[in-house]
Design a protein around this motif. Structure first.
Motif, short mmCIF file in Angstrom:
data_model
loop_
_atom_site.label_atom_id
_atom_site.label_comp_id
_atom_site.label_asym_id
_atom_site.label_seq_id
_atom_site.Cartn_x
_atom_site.Cartn_y
_atom_site.Cartn_z
N ALA A 100 -110.75 37.55 69.67
CA ALA A 100 -110.42 36.06 69.77
C ALA A 100 -111.21 34.95 69.32
O ALA A 100 -110.76 34.02 68.89
CB ALA A 100 -110.15 35.96 71.29
N ASP A 101 -112.74 35.35 69.40
CA ASP A 101 -113.65 34.02 68.82
C ASP A 101 -113.74 34.26 67.61
O ASP A 101 -114.42 33.50 66.94
CB ASP A 101 -114.86 34.52 69.71
N GLN A 102 -113.03 35.21 66.69
CA GLN A 102 -113.32 35.24 65.14
C GLN A 102 -111.75 34.69 64.74
O GLN A 102 -111.81 34.44 63.30
CB GLN A 102 -113.33 36.84 64.65
N HIS A 103 -111.09 34.16 65.35
CA HIS A 103 -109.66 33.84 64.81
C HIS A 103 -109.81 32.47 63.88
O HIS A 103 -109.09 32.17 63.02
CB HIS A 103 -108.66 33.49 65.87
N ALA A 104 -110.94 31.72 64.35
CA ALA A 104 -111.44 30.56 63.48
C ALA A 104 -111.65 30.90 61.94
O ALA A 104 -111.41 29.96 61.17
CB ALA A 104 -112.32 29.76 64.25
N LEU A 105 -112.18 32.09 61.76
CA LEU A 105 -112.58 32.63 60.52
C LEU A 105 -110.95 32.67 59.54
O LEU A 105 -111.13 32.29 58.48
CB LEU A 105 -113.28 33.87 60.47
N ALA A 106 -110.29 33.52 60.16
CA ALA A 106 -109.16 33.45 59.50
C ALA A 106 -108.23 32.06 59.12
O ALA A 106 -107.79 31.70 58.17
CB ALA A 106 -107.84 34.11 60.29
N LYS A 107 -108.30 31.13 60.45
CA LYS A 107 -107.91 29.83 59.99
C LYS A 107 -108.49 29.29 58.94
O LYS A 107 -107.92 28.42 58.16
CB LYS A 107 -107.81 28.95 61.55
N ALA A 108 -110.12 29.33 58.82
CA ALA A 108 -110.51 28.32 57.86
C ALA A 108 -110.28 29.03 56.68
O ALA A 108 -110.22 28.33 55.47
CB ALA A 108 -112.23 28.53 58.14
#
Length: 188
Positions: free
Chosen positions: A115-123
């Protein structure tokens, strides 16, 4: 395993796609022989004083997935990164093509992003939106796959080559994901 080596100034990792222009006779031969002798993309090491050995040790075995005659008459190929490998020895054939003895490195396990790594995919999706020609290479991006996302970031992120090599050599994606998460937090 013996592989022909194609040195570049960029990294490609498993699951990555890269178009290449082939114009030197030694690399034209490499492409012609790709059915019988696979090849790997490796990163040039300009610090290495011996020109024949000016490659970093971690390479990626590739497969040709498309080819085309370019408008300038050169051969264009598109390669897909298949597996990581470590170059253990290398030599040069009579036409200058370098060939290496390589040992395969195990693939990073496929896993879903936390869950805390989803920002990597979004970026990374934002990068794809900013560079549509790059995004067009990927018909089916694997946004939920932690290894796929980490490897695409390592291909495009402007970090020192030595650091990329260290991360590529890791037995799993955790060091890369930790670095990427730290960089994302620091940039926001």
């Amino acid at each position: 395993m013996k592989l022909a080596l194609f040195p570049l100034s960029a990294h490609l990792l498993p699951g990555g796609i890269m178009p290449l222009r082939i114009f030197e006779p030694r690399y034209q031969r490499m492409v012609a022989e790709a059915q019988t002798r696979e090849f790997a993309l490796c990163m040039l090491d300009p610090r290495q004083p011996e020109a024949m050995r000016n490659m970093y040790p971690i390479a990626t075995r590739v497969r040709i997935v498309d080819f085309d005659l370019l408008p300038d008459g050169l051969l264009g190929i598109t390669v897909l990164g298949v597996a990581r490998a470590r170059i253990t020895d290398l030599w040069q054939e009579s036409d200058g093509l370098r060939v290496g003895e390589v040992e395969p490195l195990p693939p990073w396990q496929t896993s879903r992003l936390n869950a805390d790594q989803h920002a990597l995919a979004k970026a990374l999706q934002d990068v794809f939106e900013d560079y549509p020609e790059y995004a067009a290479l990927y018909q089916r991006p694997e946004w939920d796959d932690a290894s796929w996302v980490a490897q695409r970031w390592l291909e495009v992120l402007p970090i020192p080559v030595e650091q990329k090599q260290w991360l590529m050599a890791a037995e799993n994606n955790q060091p890369a994901l930790s670095l990427l998460s730290g960089l994302l937090v620091a940039s926001h």
